[in-house]
Motif scaffolding. Sequence first.
Motif, mmCIF file in Angstrom:
data_model
loop_
_atom_site.group_PDB
_atom_site.id
_atom_site.type_symbol
_atom_site.label_atom_id
_atom_site.label_comp_id
_atom_site.label_asym_id
_atom_site.label_seq_id
_atom_site.Cartn_x
_atom_site.Cartn_y
_atom_site.Cartn_z
ATOM 1 N N CYS A 70 0.833 -1.201 0.000
ATOM 2 C CA CYS A 70 0.000 0.000 0.000
ATOM 3 C C CYS A 70 0.868 1.252 0.000
ATOM 4 C CB CYS A 70 -0.903 0.016 1.231
ATOM 5 S SG CYS A 70 -1.948 -1.451 1.404
ATOM 6 N N TYR A 71 0.509 2.208 -0.836
ATOM 7 C CA TYR A 71 1.259 3.453 -0.968
ATOM 8 C C TYR A 71 0.388 4.643 -0.603
ATOM 9 C CZ TYR A 71 4.874 0.846 -3.462
ATOM 10 O OH TYR A 71 5.865 -0.045 -3.790
ATOM 11 N N ASN A 75 -5.690 7.200 4.054
ATOM 12 C CA ASN A 75 -6.941 7.215 3.313
ATOM 13 C C ASN A 75 -6.762 6.642 1.916
ATOM 14 O OD1 ASN A 75 -9.765 7.943 3.352
ATOM 15 N ND2 ASN A 75 -9.253 9.444 1.788
ATOM 16 N N GLN A 76 -5.638 6.970 1.278
ATOM 17 C CA GLN A 76 -5.347 6.398 -0.035
ATOM 18 C C GLN A 76 -5.157 4.896 0.071
ATOM 19 O OE1 GLN A 76 -2.088 9.307 -0.485
ATOM 20 N NE2 GLN A 76 -2.739 9.497 -2.599
ATOM 21 N N MET A 77 -4.425 4.470 1.093
ATOM 22 C CA MET A 77 -4.187 3.041 1.274
ATOM 23 C C MET A 77 -5.496 2.281 1.457
ATOM 24 S SD MET A 77 -0.963 2.948 3.875
ATOM 25 C CE MET A 77 0.654 3.600 3.466
ATOM 26 N N ARG A 78 -6.370 2.844 2.264
ATOM 27 C CA ARG A 78 -7.596 2.123 2.614
ATOM 28 C C ARG A 78 -8.624 2.143 1.496
ATOM 29 N NH1 ARG A 78 -12.662 2.986 4.694
ATOM 30 N NH2 ARG A 78 -12.398 5.234 4.659
ATOM 31 N N PHE A 102 2.795 -1.443 4.460
ATOM 32 C CA PHE A 102 2.659 -0.007 4.221
ATOM 33 C C PHE A 102 3.970 0.547 3.679
ATOM 34 C CE2 PHE A 102 -0.899 0.970 7.525
ATOM 35 C CZ PHE A 102 -1.770 0.212 6.763
ATOM 36 N N GLU A 103 3.921 1.067 2.461
ATOM 37 C CA GLU A 103 5.098 1.699 1.862
ATOM 38 C C GLU A 103 5.001 3.200 2.099
ATOM 39 O OE1 GLU A 103 7.537 0.150 0.766
ATOM 40 O OE2 GLU A 103 6.904 -1.824 0.091
ATOM 41 N N GLY A 113 3.618 0.063 10.616
ATOM 42 C CA GLY A 113 3.047 -0.979 9.785
ATOM 43 C C GLY A 113 1.559 -1.133 10.048
ATOM 44 N N PHE A 114 0.951 -2.091 9.377
ATOM 45 C CA PHE A 114 -0.484 -2.318 9.506
ATOM 46 C C PHE A 114 -0.877 -2.562 10.962
ATOM 47 C CE2 PHE A 114 -4.251 -5.052 9.467
ATOM 48 C CZ PHE A 114 -5.092 -4.361 8.609
#
Length: 346
Positions: A70-71, A75-78, A102-103, A113-114
């Motif tokens: 995820c980058y 909010n973008q990641m999710r 998480f990147e 991290g997550f």
Amino acid sequence: MIAVSVKPLFFAIFTVSLLLAVMLLSPSTPGKLDIWSVGRVVEWRPCTWWLQGHLTALPIESNGYIRVDCYGGLNQMRRDLSFCDGVGIARLLNATLVLPKFEAAAYWNESSGFADVFDVDYFIQQVNGFVKVVKELPPEIVSKEPFQVDCRKRKGQLDYIESILPSLLEHHYISITPAMSQRRDRYPKYAKAALCQACYGALRLTRSLEKKASELLEAIPKPFLSLHLRFEPDMVAYSQCEYSGLSPASMEAIEAARGDRKQWTGELARIWRKRGKCPLTPNETALILEMVAAMRAYKGLHKTLFLSRRAFAELTFQGLKGKELMQALRTTREEALPDCFCEFKL
């Protein structure tokens, strides 16, 4: 076309926006209706096919393991691409999901991290029956690096079954970055249900973060309007969106921040903007505030305020501006979250 500089325009519009916000949030005259007091006539609830998604039994044998990379911001990641789509893809390909990676370090100097942000046990419990999830890989795989599949660079409509499943079957452990453009029409209902459940029904902050968020929410005077007014070169560059009317200095700053993220062009640019993925300019933010103020002025004639991001993107893409855009938005009715929620009349 008039060229404008981003920052001076931003501060000017920001000032106007704050004044409008103060007007919106100030107490109303007693006895008069406002947008905070009128009753709703509809609401959105989880669609039946989502709630019944776990009723489709998971296959006994898995095709392998998938880790979602995820980058961007949380909010973008999710919501945008990475996490939600990744869970749907794992179910679509009959894969076991490894906790996402998480990147974020490259952008935010952040190493969380997550598991540092979300309640892992709660997540696994809530997606049970929708998709298989593991905290740790089995011994025969744990020492291996996943085969990387970056779907963002794929052109055209991506079909995961045709393009990604062969890699999963060959390597048994892959990491994916979901594509911007994909064939969701190929998703069976159970894969869509897994996506919706993970995105809207399975994420809960850790106790410490939830406590801090609750304290912040409690401290904010009610009612309030939350706005994200940041429109700066790095954000514009990261969005890969096309903007016209910016000054040469602003364009130079955007290009300097772009790096290897080339601006979308042609059909991909059209799809990206129509999906509402491009940040609002200060002018567009001011227009949204003006729309809210206009709805307040109607004194209850409209029971529900519809401000559709997708409709806004579509209408601005068509070239509508000013009064024409406002009128078109007023007549737009669209489900807030059409992929997962259905409209119910109250």
